[in-house]
Structures are given as structure tokens and as C-alpha cells.
Scaffold this active site. Sequence first.
Site, PDB file in Angstrom:
ATOM      1  N   CYS A   2     -11.618  45.838   3.455  1.00 24.49           N
ATOM      2  CA  CYS A   2     -12.219  46.074   2.225  1.00 24.49           C
ATOM      3  C   CYS A   2     -13.301  47.150   2.353  1.00 24.49           C
ATOM      4  CB  CYS A   2     -13.336  44.528   2.213  1.00 24.49           C
ATOM      5  SG  CYS A   2     -12.266  42.871   2.674  1.00 24.49           S
ATOM      6  N   ARG A  27      -8.785  50.895   1.341  1.00 20.87           N
ATOM      7  CA  ARG A  27      -9.168  49.822   2.169  1.00 20.87           C
ATOM      8  C   ARG A  27      -8.758  48.450   2.002  1.00 20.87           C
ATOM      9  NH1 ARG A  27     -12.993  51.793   5.723  1.00 20.87           N
ATOM     10  NH2 ARG A  27     -13.770  49.947   6.136  1.00 20.87           N
ATOM     11  N   TRP A  75      -9.458  43.060   0.894  1.00 19.28           N
ATOM     12  CA  TRP A  75      -8.332  42.862   1.659  1.00 19.28           C
ATOM     13  C   TRP A  75      -8.511  41.597   2.011  1.00 19.28           C
ATOM     14  CZ3 TRP A  75      -6.443  41.923   6.516  1.00 19.28           C
ATOM     15  CH2 TRP A  75      -4.821  42.292   6.730  1.00 19.28           C
ATOM     16  N   ASN A 101     -17.740  43.159   4.526  1.00 15.72           N
ATOM     17  CA  ASN A 101     -16.307  43.552   4.752  1.00 15.72           C
ATOM     18  C   ASN A 101     -16.555  43.189   6.437  1.00 15.72           C
ATOM     19  OD1 ASN A 101     -15.320  47.085   6.008  1.00 15.72           O
ATOM     20  ND2 ASN A 101     -14.335  45.326   6.206  1.00 15.72           N
ATOM     21  N   GLY A 102     -15.363  42.441   6.658  1.00 17.62           N
ATOM     22  CA  GLY A 102     -15.300  41.950   8.308  1.00 17.62           C
ATOM     23  C   GLY A 102     -14.979  40.249   8.230  1.00 17.62           C
ATOM     24  N   GLU A 487       8.740  56.351  13.528  1.00 19.64           N
ATOM     25  CA  GLU A 487       7.761  56.679  12.569  1.00 19.64           C
ATOM     26  C   GLU A 487       8.501  57.097  10.905  1.00 19.64           C
ATOM     27  OE1 GLU A 487       4.920  56.775  12.012  1.00 19.64           O
ATOM     28  OE2 GLU A 487       4.328  58.263  10.400  1.00 19.64           O
ATOM     29  N   LYS A 491       7.607  54.564   7.948  1.00 21.77           N
ATOM     30  CA  LYS A 491       7.175  55.413   6.269  1.00 21.77           C
ATOM     31  C   LYS A 491       8.047  54.620   5.345  1.00 21.77           C
ATOM     32  CE  LYS A 491       4.175  56.836   7.277  1.00 21.77           C
ATOM     33  NZ  LYS A 491       3.307  57.042   8.403  1.00 21.77           N
ATOM     34  N   GLU A 494       6.824  50.770   4.977  1.00 19.48           N
ATOM     35  CA  GLU A 494       5.856  50.625   4.307  1.00 19.48           C
ATOM     36  C   GLU A 494       5.530  50.962   2.763  1.00 19.48           C
ATOM     37  OE1 GLU A 494       2.026  52.287   7.298  1.00 19.48           O
ATOM     38  OE2 GLU A 494       3.651  53.911   6.789  1.00 19.48           O
ATOM     39  N   HIS A 510      23.679  48.717  22.007  1.00 19.05           N
ATOM     40  CA  HIS A 510      23.280  47.562  22.807  1.00 19.05           C
ATOM     41  C   HIS A 510      22.709  46.589  21.457  1.00 19.05           C
ATOM     42  CE1 HIS A 510      23.541  49.194  26.593  1.00 19.05           C
ATOM     43  NE2 HIS A 510      22.885  50.143  25.991  1.00 19.05           N
ATOM     44  N   LYS A 609      -5.409  50.958   4.536  1.00 13.47           N
ATOM     45  CA  LYS A 609      -5.499  51.853   5.370  1.00 13.47           C
ATOM     46  C   LYS A 609      -6.145  51.886   6.640  1.00 13.47           C
ATOM     47  CE  LYS A 609      -4.891  56.838   5.397  1.00 13.47           C
ATOM     48  NZ  LYS A 609      -3.776  56.832   6.020  1.00 13.47           N
TER      49      LYS A 609
END
Length: 614
Positions: A2, A27, A75, A101-102, A487, A491, A494, A510, A609
Site C-alpha cells: 500500500c 506499491r 494492496w 500500510n501494514g 530471472e 520476468k 510476472e 530429470h 513492488k
Amino acid sequence: MCGIVGYIGKKEAYPILIKGLHRLEYRGYDSAGVALINTQGNLNIYKAKGKVAELEKFAEDKDVSGHIGIAHTRWATHGEPNQVNAHPHFSESEQLAIIHNGIIENYALLKQGLMKHGYTFRSTTDTEVLVQMIEYTQHTSKVDLKTAVQLTLNQVVGAYAIAVLDKNNPNTIVAARKGSPLVVGIGKDEFFLASDATPIVEYTDSVIYLEDEDIVTLELGKEPIITTISNAQKTPEIKTLEMTLSQLEKGGYPHFMLKEIFEQPQTLETSMRGRVNVDQNNIALSGFIDNKERFLNAQRIIITACGTSWHAGLIAMYAMEEFAKVPVEVEYSSEFRYRKPVIHKNDVVIAISQSGETADTLAAIKLAKEEGAFIFSICNVVGSSIPRISDSGCYTHVGPEIGVASTKAFTAQVTALIMLSLCIGKEKGTIPEEQYLQILQDLSKIPEKITEILHQNDRIADFAKTFTYAQNFIYLGRGYNYPIALEGALKLKEISYIHAEGYPAAEMKHGPIALISQEMPVVVIATRGHTYDKIVSNIQEVKARNGKIITIVTEGDTLVSQMSDYCIAIPETAECLTPILSVIPLQLLAYHIAVAKDRDVDQPRNLAKSVTVE
Ligand code: G6P
């Protein structure tokens, strides 16, 4: 997560708050809201599900006047993302409004207590409990707003950055933080408040970074007053922002992510400035120099991080073991903090975090610190929580990263970690001089080599379109480029929502090999290096099963390029530096596939983010 913003001053608050919310949308963006006290003394709250643009539409025909206000982009943690659960929240009497926020961990217990006193709840959030408790405390203890906030926070377990408005006190905002960031901006006859400095920078460069358990009272015409939740007085420490406004704009690019990918030659130049000294044949990292003994005496290095930063940590494991000959463990912060890990006093713990606020990484280093380990952090956001509680560290200095998918922060993290590995290796005498000098030379040429790779953007955009059909992707790499396989896959996942997995190339047989068919694109990082021949065999195995092969090779390579359906060449460099180059085409590939699929590249669904909750 948030994002929170506040304003009090002579200007109209609403446009400032909305602009601030747009800056903080990275955020969280599942709902947004604003509370304003107008000149008639009315406290108006407007909220909407969805992004800040939805809030703007909703508020179009409403009274958004007022010189004082608070606003929030959410969020969701507790309670589904809908209009009722969006912040700000009113208190029972609608005299108070709060943004938060939290997470309030003991909210259920507190809520029960308040319900017994007749309080009713409109939302299913933990936040509403806070505002109700503040009001209850104001009434029962007959105290002012700041004291009511303070008494309430003393009963709260959890993390918060909050800001509270009181209709009866239209010249004051009270805010507090613990575990979630909060910055105060000090202008002429005005104050700003925000989760980070981005909503503030265009109005003032004077800021105060609040510390955990600080409560600030911002009252027009007075200096900010800071006390702690245990009522100790503090002298505000005013800092000057280094950020510029142009860093927060797209600068002609369609998305922040593309801008940030293209910024990498310049951001890495900045990251290395004054550190990589080719003329003097040396690398100077002050955070290392000042604490050399801790590194030289370390029997083990533990790296802790999340997401993309964790991938940077994995690359560092290869470099530190090769150059510094020290055992390295790379830990997901969320696992490490709850695993009851064995930590020794002479361990060095390296935390990597773009935001410097990731809750799990913060908790992991607090734990390691308690056990006496030395904490070194590699962060981007100056003044954020992780560097502030670390013993030492190194900022990456890439400027604000706004695209949710990390790009320029990652390459700078890897660069910083390689620099650190070389510093330790040189000091210990575990890296041959010639190799050290060669890598130093190669490091200084990285920015121009990235520029060369970026010239292939149009070609990558072109062939990316042919992969929009894919449901799954596999990324393969070995050694230093195994983390780049992870990575590259992250990407793609996401921002395009295509399922993608990264694997060490030899592990393919495997399991994942069973998935390969002509529908399955396989991305292989096959740059020259000591496992090159092995990876050529892995490509053969894919080819034999008709997989579509996309490769990243070293310039001049003909063998792998002939075996590939699409091939991107990158310039030659020291093997340990190849990840900084090989990741660039994979960032572009993910970006262009997502654009071709019409995804929201900068704000992909469900992500945020800065992850300031567990
Ligand atoms: C989130 C972001 C990722 C980032 C991760 C760790 O998941 O979306 O891009 O890599 O958090 O964040 P940090 O700020 O600690 O690097």
C-alpha cells in the site's frame, strides 16, 4: 504494501494527493481512496475499487476541496479489494479518518473489545480497528489526537504506517510508523507525508525519514513534533533528497519498464562511478574498506533476499566462492527467518533489496543481528529501513525503479556483488592479480556492451510476437547463467502471465524434458564459458524433441546459432559478468511478449513492488 500520501498547507490538497497516489501505485493498486476536510469543516471520504484512475472518475462530480487530506492506494491483505475495504476508513462517529500500510496482527482481539463497547464495523479490514480504537481512547481518556494515537499504538501488535485526520482539528495530521516506511516533506507553509519520497520531490527536497515507533504531529504554522510511542521527545533530523523529478517520468517511453531497461548503461555507469577505478587498477567499496576485518574473518557468508534480488544473490554465490574462497549460502528471507537458522558471530550476512523495505528481508537481518552477525546490505532506496539497520552496505544508486518487474536494480545488484567479491578476493589474496585486472577492465566496459545489446530491441520485439500463443516456457542456463534462467522465467511470468520455469540446464533430463514438444519454447543461455560444451548437448536434447529454441550466445558463435530458431548474440566479457549482459535480452523478450499480449506491464495483476507484509 500500500501507498500512503498526506498534505496540509495552503494549496488544494486533492490534486497533490492524486498525483502522489499515481507515484505510489507501484506499491499496490487494487483500490484507492482519499479523505479531505473542506473549509466548511466537513470530512469527506471517496473510495473506489481498482486503480487511482477509477478513484478520479468516481470523485469527478464530488466536493474535493480542502487544504488538508490523506490518500491511499491499496494492496489487499485483510479483506477483499472492494470499495468498502478501501482506505481511508472512518471512525464510528465519522469524526476521524485513517489510512494504513501494514498489518495489525491482533486486530481480531481488539475488534471484539470494541464491539463490546458498541462499536460497529463497516469493513473487514484490520485497519478499521485502529481508527475505532483511537476514537474510543479520545473519548474515554479525554486526550488529544496525538495521545490517543499513541495510547492505541501501544496496544497494537503488527506493522504500520498510518496517518489520521480529525474533523475537529482541521489543521493537523498525526502519523506514525513501525515496520512500514513513512517520509515527511517540509515545504514553505506546508507539509507532505508519503510512503516514499516520490510524491514529495516536486515540492520540496527537505525530508524527515521517520524511524520505527515515531509519531509525528504536523500542524500548520508549527515545526513538526516527533515523539515515540513511549512518549520520548525526538529532534527531527532533516535530510536533503537526491532524487530528481525527471527520474519519475517515462521520458517518452511507453512504459517505465522499457525506460528502465534502456537506462541500464547509464545506471551501471553511476553504480560503478568512483568504485571501479581502471586507472588505479582497483575497486573501492567504502562499506567493505571500513569493515575489512569482518569480511576477512568470516567463515561463511549468508545472503538473504526475495524475488529478483534473491537471483542476484545466487550469482554472488558463484562469484564469492570463486574469488573469495568463502562458503556462501543463499537464503530466501521468508524461509531463513522462520527456520531457526544457526548463525555465528563471525558470519557476514548480506541482505539484497531494491526497496530496502521488504518485510521478510528486514526480519531476516534483525534475527541475524541479534545473533551477533555482521550485516551488510545492498539496497537502492536511500534511507530505507534495511540499510538503516545494517552495519554497513553499498547503495546501487540506480534512481527510482517504478516498473514492478525489477530490471535496472537487478543488474546493479549483480554489479555491486561482483565488486564486493573482487574486493574480498583481492584482500585475501585468493584471486590471481591478472584475473582481477581483467575483470576490472571488463566491468568498466559493461555499460557500452549493454548499449550494443539494446540495439537488438526491434528484432526481439519482432520475434516476441510469435510467442504470444505459448502457455509455458522453459529457461535453461548453467553456472553463472543458471540464476539468469530463473530471472528470465520470473520476468516472463510476472508481466505476461505465461507460466515459465527456470532450470539448471542439466537438470532438464530429470523432469522438464517430458514437457518439451513443438509448442514449448525453450530459452537457453549458451554463452561461451567453461560449461559451454555441456549446454550444447542440452540444446541437442531439446532439438531432438522439436522444442522451439531461443538462445543467448556470445558474439561470433556459429554452432549454437545454427541449432536455434531465434538467436541473440551478446558481446564477450569475463564469465562472471555474463549475467549482467545475458539478462538484458531476456528482460526485452518478457517485455515485448507482455506488450503483444496487451498486459499491464508496469503494474501486473496481484503484484506490488514493495512487499512490506509477510
Ligand atoms: C517484489 C517485487 C520484485 C522484487 C521483490 C523483492 O516481489 O515485485 O520485483 O524482486 O519484491 O523486493 P526487494 O525490494 O527486496 O528487492
